[in-house]
Design an enzyme around this catalytic site. Structure first.
Site, PDB file in Angstrom:
ATOM      1  N   TYR B 155       0.840  -1.212   0.000  1.00  0.00           N
ATOM      2  CA  TYR B 155       0.000   0.000   0.000  1.00  0.00           C
ATOM      3  C   TYR B 155       0.874   1.260   0.000  1.00  0.00           C
ATOM      4  CZ  TYR B 155      -3.866   3.054   1.505  1.00  0.00           C
ATOM      5  OH  TYR B 155      -4.810   4.043   1.593  1.00  0.00           O
ATOM      6  N   LYS B 159       1.013   4.125  -2.891  1.00  0.00           N
ATOM      7  CA  LYS B 159       0.654   5.523  -2.607  1.00  0.00           C
ATOM      8  C   LYS B 159       1.840   6.467  -2.828  1.00  0.00           C
ATOM      9  CE  LYS B 159      -3.695   4.854  -1.573  1.00  0.00           C
ATOM     10  NZ  LYS B 159      -4.765   5.396  -2.419  1.00  0.00           N
TER      11      LYS B 159
END
Lengths: 77, 247
Positions: B155, B159
C-alpha cells in the site's frame, strides 16, 4: 477534401501557424514550433480524422509535413 | 454561484467511503458527477441516494486496472456529457501483511488497483482534457505513501508511486492548463479503517495532534478546493488531510 489539404488544415488548427509556413519540408518541432505534447496531439488528430492507428514507432518518424502526408496516404484503409 | 457549476467530474471508487463523500460534495456544489466503481449494486445504491437529494449523478461500472475498459467508459462519458473537467482517482484497496509474509498476488493486486489504476484513468482523461485545454486531476494518495507503515509495504509503495506520478503528470500537462495534485489522507473513519481494533484506533488517535480520526468529508472539502478554480495556480502538490499527523 484530399489528404494533403486535410493534413495541412489539422496542422494549422493544432499548431496555430500561418498556412504559408506549412510547406512539405517544414519540420513540426524545429520549423513550426511544436513541443513534444503538440506532436502527440497532432498524431492523435490524424488518427481520429483518418480513422487509423499510427503505432508509436511510426509516429516518431513523422517529423515533417510531407512525411505525415506520405504515411497517411500509404496506410489509409 | 456554486463552486463546481457546469463541471463534469469523474470519481473512481466512489460508491462508498471517501469517494462517495467527494461525489456528494461535488454534486452539492453543482457538478455533474459520474461515480465509477467495481460493484454495480453499491453504485446503484449510492447513485439513488444522491439522486434522492436532487443531485445530478450517474454511475458506471469500471475496472481501473483494465485500460481497455477504462477507455470505453471514458468514451461513453464524453459521448453523453461531452467533456471531463475533473478526475478524482480514488479507487484503492489494501491487502495488509508483513513484508515477509506478503504474497505476490497481494503485492500485485494493490499496485495494480491503486497505482496502475491511477495511470489508466489519467491517460484516458488526458486525451480529453488536452482538447479542452483545461482540467483538474486529483489523486488520492495517503500519508502512508510518505511515511511508510509496517504491514503495508504494498500500500505504501502504491501511494508513494501515486505521489511521484502526480508530479510527473503535473509537469507534463501544466502547459495545457491541466493541473494534477495529490491528497494524502491520514486516519479517516471509513469501512477500510473500521476493521482496525478499537485499542489500535485509540492508539492512532493519540498520535494525531488534533486527537481524533478524520471524516470522509474532511478529504472531500480539500478535493473540492483543488477541483475548483480557486486552486488554479496549484499543481504537482501533495496535501495532507491528517489532523497534523505528518509535518
Amino acid at each position: 477534401m484530399d489528404i494533403t489539404t486535410k493534413v495541412k488544415e489539422l496542422i494549422k488548427e493544432k499548431l496555430n501557424v500561418d498556412e504559408n509556413e506549412i510547406v512539405p519540408a517544414a519540420r513540426f518541432i524545429e520549423d513550426l514550433g511544436a513541443d513534444s505534447l503538440d506532436t502527440v496531439e497532432l498524431i492523435m488528430k490524424f488518427e481520429e480524422e483518418f480513422d487509423m492507428e499510427i503505432p508509436e514507432t511510426e509516429a516518431d518518424k513523422l517529423r515533417t509535413v510531407q512525411e505525415a502526408i506520405d504515411y497517411i496516404e500509404k496506410n489509409l484503409k | 454561484m456554486r463552486r463546481l457549476e457546469n463541471k463534469v467530474a469523474v470519481i473512481t471508487g466512489a460508491a462508498r467511503g471517501i469517494g462517495l463523500a467527494i461525489a456528494e460534495k461535488f454534486a452539492e456544489e453543482g457538478a455533474t458527477v459520474i461515480i465509477t466503481d467495481m460493484n454495480q449494486s453499491y453504485i446503484d445504491e449510492s447513485v439513488q441516494e444522491l439522486k434522492n437529494k436532487k443531485y445530478d449523478v450517474a454511475g458506471i461500472c469500471m475496472n481501473v486496472t483494465d485500460s481497455q475498459n477504462v477507455e470505453e467508459c471514458f468514451k461513453e462519458i464524453t459521448d453523453i456529457w461531452g467533456k471531463i473537467d475533473i478526475l478524482v482517482n480514488n479507487a484503492g484497496i489494501t491487502r495488509d501483511n508483513l513484508l515477509m509474509r506478503m504474497k505476490d498476488e497481494d503485492w500485485d493486486a494493490v499496485i495494480h488497483t491503486n497505482l496502475k489504476g491511477t495511470f489508466t484513468t489519467t491517460k484516458s482523461a488526458t486525451r480529453i482534457m488536452l482538447n479542452q485545454k483545461s482540467g483538474s486531476i486529483i489523486n488520492i494518495a495517503s500519508v502512508i505513501g510518505v511515511i511508510g507503515n509496517a504491514g503495508q509495504a504494498n500500500y505504501a509503495a502504491s501511494k508513494g508511486g501515486i505521489i511521484a506520478l502526480t508530479k510527473s503528470t503535473a509537469k507534463e500537462l501544466g502547459s495545457r492548463n491541466i493541473r494534477c495534485n495529490a491528497v494524502a489522507p491520514g486516519y479517516i473513519e471509513t469501512a477500510m479503517t473500521a476493521t482496525l481494533e478499537e485499542s489500535i484506533r485509540e492508539e492512532y488517535a493519540k498520535s494525531i495532534p488534533l486527537k481524533r480520526m478524520g471524516q470522509p468529508i474532511d478529504v472531500a472539502n480539500l478535493c473540492l478546493f483543488l477541483a475548483s478554480d480557486e486552486a488554479s495556480y496549484i499543481t504537482g502538490q501533495t496535501l495532507m488531510v491528517d489532523g497534523g499527523l505528518v509535518m
